[in-house]
Design an enzyme around this catalytic site. Structure first.
Site, mmCIF file in Angstrom:
data_model
loop_
_atom_site.group_PDB
_atom_site.id
_atom_site.type_symbol
_atom_site.label_atom_id
_atom_site.label_comp_id
_atom_site.label_asym_id
_atom_site.label_seq_id
_atom_site.Cartn_x
_atom_site.Cartn_y
_atom_site.Cartn_z
ATOM 1 N N LYS A 84 0.810 -1.208 -0.066
ATOM 2 C CA LYS A 84 0.028 -0.010 0.096
ATOM 3 C C LYS A 84 0.885 1.156 -0.012
ATOM 4 O O LYS A 84 0.533 2.207 -0.501
ATOM 5 C CB LYS A 84 -0.920 0.143 1.162
ATOM 6 C CG LYS A 84 -1.823 -1.041 1.455
ATOM 7 C CD LYS A 84 -3.152 -1.146 0.544
ATOM 8 C CE LYS A 84 -4.130 -2.169 0.804
ATOM 9 N NZ LYS A 84 -3.611 -3.376 0.343
HETATM 10 C C1 LIG Z 1 -3.820 -4.741 -0.018
HETATM 11 C C2 LIG Z 1 -3.098 -5.817 -0.191
HETATM 12 C C3 LIG Z 1 -3.221 -6.985 -0.922
HETATM 13 C C4 LIG Z 1 -4.298 -6.775 -2.054
HETATM 14 O O1 LIG Z 1 -4.037 -5.987 -2.997
HETATM 15 P P1 LIG Z 1 -5.567 -5.472 -3.990
HETATM 16 O O2 LIG Z 1 -4.775 -4.383 -4.759
HETATM 17 O O3 LIG Z 1 -6.353 -4.814 -3.005
HETATM 18 O O4 LIG Z 1 -5.897 -6.687 -4.705
HETATM 19 C C5 LIG Z 1 -2.498 -7.896 -0.890
HETATM 20 N N1 LIG Z 1 -1.538 -8.204 -0.119
HETATM 21 C C6 LIG Z 1 -1.344 -7.221 0.893
HETATM 22 C C7 LIG Z 1 -0.071 -7.237 1.762
HETATM 23 C C8 LIG Z 1 -2.278 -5.916 0.851
HETATM 24 O O5 LIG Z 1 -1.855 -4.898 1.776
#
Ligand SMILES: *Cc1c(COP(=O)(O)O)cnc(C)c1O
Length: 506
Positions: A119
């Protein structure tokens, strides 16, 4: 549609309304369109620079080369300013997203930012894109970001917006619904413009409370008088999507530079998926001209997407499972709407009809014609025991420690190779540091670790994985608690007003 003019404008329209179009900066400020749809670019611009030329560029230079093609109303100076403020020494490596080869795949480590999860790739730049967008559109108000979090997004948003002039951020989390490390990460957040509140209630209570505040006209009017306005850092904002395209371009260029592939050779990409944002960014990269073959969408036991790719039917009516990869515990993948819109032939009416079925009945089915346009995608999933086994095997074979989300992707990749015998060079998006999910990871490696405390486990992981404890974890060991507000879910509005200095009388 691919243009060749140097100044090729990209405008954005809603997936639910073919009519009005807005500029990139307006789409970033608004987040969601008024009709509830998501903003999509009117076309995907083609890369202008060759991969050979990109292979000599830094991450920041690559980011500029990619993002300028989407954010066409930003000046060079504005966009470069945003990029430089985002991808700096908040990341613990100059490469920003290192590639690590293990067994037969390359892991693209997207977890070297402030909160050690992917993120950060988008949330470290979104605040700068947002205040630049506000300036460009003559918005004088201060931007107040309001977010409900089940753990990861809240901290990444706090870290991104902390001390960014012209913004404030308020995060609500379920007081007893996040892990102790996640809570500690949030309540120790520095920055005069940050506010963190635990609520008595679960994540849904926090989220519906936040939605109600966004829709509260009286509050909006009071805020406007005080020179404030709400905005959202939600993952559907194109200001989060566009920065995520960059690392797929960068990964291809790196593989070329390292001599792992020939120019033009296809690679496959595996993405551990929740809200469908990360894998959609890979799909956009492919459509810009990055030679990507298959897009392998990995799910955990909440395998709505796997079923969708198998059958053409999206169905959220099922039991919600809590897994060891909580950021993928999602039954409605909101960014999938952008793909649906596209395979419907950019038909907003058709998309709106399917989304209405989703909200009314919890399911929809795409047409056979639409299904043929999903041939590049492959859906797979891994259950809890397969995920744990993958962490243990990878550690035993190579010494490399995967986090739970990345392990889901790695397990799905193994199944894919077994199923297809496809030996194409593959990049696996590695979305979190194992230090973020230490207990699960260590238990997967050896269950005798169960008796250790959280921080003992951190030190043990550092020892066995031969990696230093990340700064994000080291800092919270001793950091003082700076936020101790806890409230009832009915008091959220009062708390927001108090933080913002809005009195009830005005
Ligand atoms: C948010 C997240 C995901 C999923 O990503 P999306 O873009 O929502 O599909 C996968 N792994 C981690 C560690 C995340 O924080």
């Amino acid at each position: 549609m691919v243009g060749t003019l140097d100044k090729e404008e990209v405008l954005y329209s809603s997936t639910r309304d073919g009519g009005s179009r807005v500029t990139a900066s307006q789409a970033i400020l608004k987040g969601l369109a008024d009709d509830g749809g998501l903003y999509v670019p009117d076309h995907i611009p083609a890369l202008r620079m060759s991969m050979a030329a990109l292979s000599d560029k830094s991450y920041q230079e690559t980011a500029y080369e990619v993002m300028r093609l989407f954010l066409t109303d930003f000046t060079e100076e504005e966009l470069k300013g945003c990029i430089d403020r985002a991808y700096d020494d908040k990341f613990d490596t100059k490469e920003i997203v290192p590639l690590r080869e293990a067994e037969s795949a390359c892991y693209l480590e997207l977890f070297h930012g402030a909160t050690i999860a992917f993120k950060d790739m988008a949330l470290s730049i979104l605040p700068h894109l947002m205040i630049t967008s506000a300036k460009k559109n003559h918005v004088e108000n201060e931007i107040v970001i309001l977010t409900a979090t089940s753990g990861d997004t809240g901290k990444a948003a706090l870290a991104g917006f902390a001390d960014v002039a012209g913004t404030k951020i308020i995060v609500f989390y379920p007081k007893n619904g996040v892990s102790p490390i996640q809570e500690k990460q949030m309540v120790t957040q520095k920055g005069d413009n940050t506010f963190v509140v635990g609520i008595h209630g679960n994540f849904d209570d926090a989220q519906s409370g936040v939605k109600a505040l966004f829709n509260d006209r009286e509050l909006a009017a009071q805020m406007a008088r005080a020179g404030l306005q709400f905005s959202s850092a939600n993952s559907i904002n194109i200001g989060r999507l566009v920065p995520q395209i960059v690392y797929y371009v960068y990964a291809y260029a790196r593989l070329l530079k390292l001599g792992k592939i020939r120019d033009g050779e296809k690679i496959n990409v595996v993405v551990p998926t929740g809200n469908f944002g990360n894998i959609l960014a890979a799909f956009y990269a492919k459509n810009m001209g990055v030679p990507i073959g298959r897009l392998i969408c990995a799910s955990n036991e909440n395998k709505v997407l796997y079923d969708f790719f198998e059958t053409g039917r999206y169905d959220r009516n099922r039991e919600f499972k809590l897994t060891s990869s909580p950021s993928m515990d999602i039954l409605v993948s909101s960014n999938l709407e952008r793909l649906i819109y596209r395979i419907a032939g950019n038909d907003a009416a058709k998309n709106a009809e399917l989304m209405a079925a989703l909200s009314a009945a919890g399911s929809y089915e795409i047409t056979p014609q639409m299904r043929t346009l999903l041939a590049d995608f492959y859906g797979g999933y891994a259950d809890e025991s397969e995920t744990a086994a993958r962490i243990r095997e990878m550690y035993e074979h190579t010494g490399y420690v995967l986090d739970t989300h990345t392990a889901v992707a790695s397990a799905v990749y193994q199944k894919y190779v077994q199923d297809t015998q496809d030996k194409t060079t593959t990049v696996i998006a590695s979305t979190a540091s194992p230090f973020k999910f230490t207990r699960y990871v260590m238990n997967a490696i050896d269950n005798r670790y169960d008796a250790m405390s959280d921080f003992e486990l951190v030190d043990e992981l550092s020892k066995i994985g031969r990696v230093a404890v990340p700064r994000a974890i080291e800092e919270i060991r001793t950091a003082p608690v700076l936020h101790d507000t806890v409230c009832d879910k009915t008091q959220m509005k009062a708390v927001v007003k108090k933080f913002l200095g809005i009195d009830a009388g005005k």
